[in-house]
Design an enzyme around this catalytic site. Sequence first.
Site, PDB file in Angstrom:
ATOM      1  N   PRO A  95     -21.176   8.490  -5.815  1.00 22.27           N
ATOM      2  CA  PRO A  95     -20.577   9.135  -6.988  1.00 22.27           C
ATOM      3  C   PRO A  95     -21.548   9.310  -8.150  1.00 22.27           C
ATOM      4  O   PRO A  95     -21.282  10.059  -9.079  1.00 22.27           O
ATOM      5  CB  PRO A  95     -19.419   8.198  -7.368  1.00 22.27           C
ATOM      6  CG  PRO A  95     -19.689   6.916  -6.684  1.00 22.27           C
ATOM      7  CD  PRO A  95     -20.541   7.197  -5.503  1.00 22.27           C
ATOM      8  N   ARG A 141     -21.316  25.777   8.259  1.00 19.48           N
ATOM      9  CA  ARG A 141     -20.759  27.137   8.270  1.00 19.48           C
ATOM     10  C   ARG A 141     -21.766  28.181   7.791  1.00 19.48           C
ATOM     11  O   ARG A 141     -21.587  29.366   8.007  1.00 19.48           O
ATOM     12  CB  ARG A 141     -19.444  27.221   7.497  1.00 19.48           C
ATOM     13  CG  ARG A 141     -19.563  27.068   6.009  1.00 19.48           C
ATOM     14  CD  ARG A 141     -18.193  26.927   5.362  1.00 19.48           C
ATOM     15  NE  ARG A 141     -17.378  28.119   5.450  1.00 19.48           N
ATOM     16  CZ  ARG A 141     -17.563  29.223   4.723  1.00 19.48           C
ATOM     17  NH1 ARG A 141     -18.550  29.277   3.855  1.00 19.48           N
ATOM     18  NH2 ARG A 141     -16.774  30.273   4.863  1.00 19.48           N
ATOM     19  N   GLU A 143     -18.836  -2.107  -2.705  1.00 10.99           N
ATOM     20  CA  GLU A 143     -19.174  -1.904  -4.113  1.00 10.99           C
ATOM     21  C   GLU A 143     -20.353  -0.933  -4.285  1.00 10.99           C
ATOM     22  O   GLU A 143     -20.416  -0.144  -5.223  1.00 10.99           O
ATOM     23  CB  GLU A 143     -19.514  -3.265  -4.748  1.00 10.99           C
ATOM     24  CG  GLU A 143     -19.712  -3.245  -6.238  1.00 10.99           C
ATOM     25  CD  GLU A 143     -18.503  -2.690  -7.003  1.00 10.99           C
ATOM     26  OE1 GLU A 143     -17.373  -2.867  -6.535  1.00 10.99           O
ATOM     27  OE2 GLU A 143     -18.733  -2.068  -8.056  1.00 10.99           O
ATOM     28  N   ASP A 150     -18.348  34.868   0.098  1.00 11.64           N
ATOM     29  CA  ASP A 150     -17.515  33.739  -0.311  1.00 11.64           C
ATOM     30  C   ASP A 150     -17.674  33.443  -1.787  1.00 11.64           C
ATOM     31  O   ASP A 150     -18.717  33.732  -2.374  1.00 11.64           O
ATOM     32  CB  ASP A 150     -17.938  32.470   0.443  1.00 11.64           C
ATOM     33  CG  ASP A 150     -17.358  32.420   1.835  1.00 11.64           C
ATOM     34  OD1 ASP A 150     -16.367  33.110   2.080  1.00 11.64           O
ATOM     35  OD2 ASP A 150     -17.910  31.683   2.662  1.00 11.64           O
TER      36      ASP A 150
END
Length: 248
Positions: free
Chosen positions: A87, A152, A114, A167
Site C-alpha cells: 500500500p 490483456r 504486518e 480503452d
Amino acid sequence: MRIDILTLFPEMFAGVLSSSILGKAREKEIVDFHVTNFRDFSESKHGTVDDTPYGGGGGMVLKPEPLFRAVESMAGEKKPRVILMCPQGVPYNQKLAEELAKEEHLVFVCGHYEGYDERIREHLVTDEISIGDYVLTGGELAAMVVIDSVVRLQPGALGNQTSAVEDSFSTGLLEYPHYTRPAEFRGWRVPDVLLSGHHANIVKWRLKESLRRTSERRPDLLKRLELTAEMKKLLAELEAEKKITDKP
Ligand SMILES: C[S@@+](CC[C@H](N)C(=O)[O-])C[C@H]1O[C@@H](n2cnc3c(N)ncnc32)[C@H](O)[C@@H]1O
C-alpha cells in the site's frame, strides 16, 4: 512473457489464472505463469516465513531469507522486474500497466501480515506498487489486478474480441458509451448516429462522448492531456451545449 508469483496462498490464483482472457493467454502460450509458495524456501524445518518485529509492537514481519532465496532461484540471463505489492508503493495506473506489459519477465511478491523486513524493499525488489489507498489483508488480490491488466495488453491476448487501444485511460480519456441491439428498449433509443452507418460521424460522436464523459467524471485526466484542435472544438461545443441547458 513469464510471470512468477511468490505467495503464501497459491490456491488463491488457480481460478483467476485459468479463466477468461488470462486462461486463454496461457493456453495460447502468450504468458507462462509460475505460482510459488515461498514457504518452500524457508530455511527452518517448520517452514517459518515470519517473525516478531524488532523494537516490539503488534503483527508479524515477513523474514528476508525465504523471499531472497525464492527470487534468486529464478536463474535467467536477464534479471526480472521484481514487484512488491504494497500500500506504500507507486499508485498503479494504465501507463504503468503499459510499461510492465513490455517486460519479458515479471515477479510479483505478495505480502501478508504486518509487513516486510525493510531489506526486502531495499535490496530485492525493483518496484513497489499499490492498487489504491486502502489496505488489503494480503498482496494476492492486488497482484491479480496488476497481472490481469498487463496480460490483456499482450499482443494476441484479447483475440479479435476487442482492442485495448480505445480503452479508458489508454487514450488519456474515459471511453465513450456503448450500445447494442435492440435499437429501442423500453422507449430508450440508441443515438441515431450509431445506426447511420456513417463511419466518420460515428468516430466524431465517440470522441465527443469520450470528452463529455471525461470532463464530467475525471476532469483531472483532461488537464493532463495534450488536446488536439478537434478535441478543443468538440469541448467548445460541449461547453456551448451546457450553457444552453443551464439557462434558467
Ligand atoms: C495488512 S497489509 C500490510 C499493511 C502495512 N502494515 C502498511 O501499513 O503499509 C498486508 C499486505 O497486503 C498487501 N496490500 C495491502 N494493501 C495493498 C494495496 N493497497 N496495494 C497493494 N498491496 C496491498 C501488501 O502485500 C501488504 O504487505
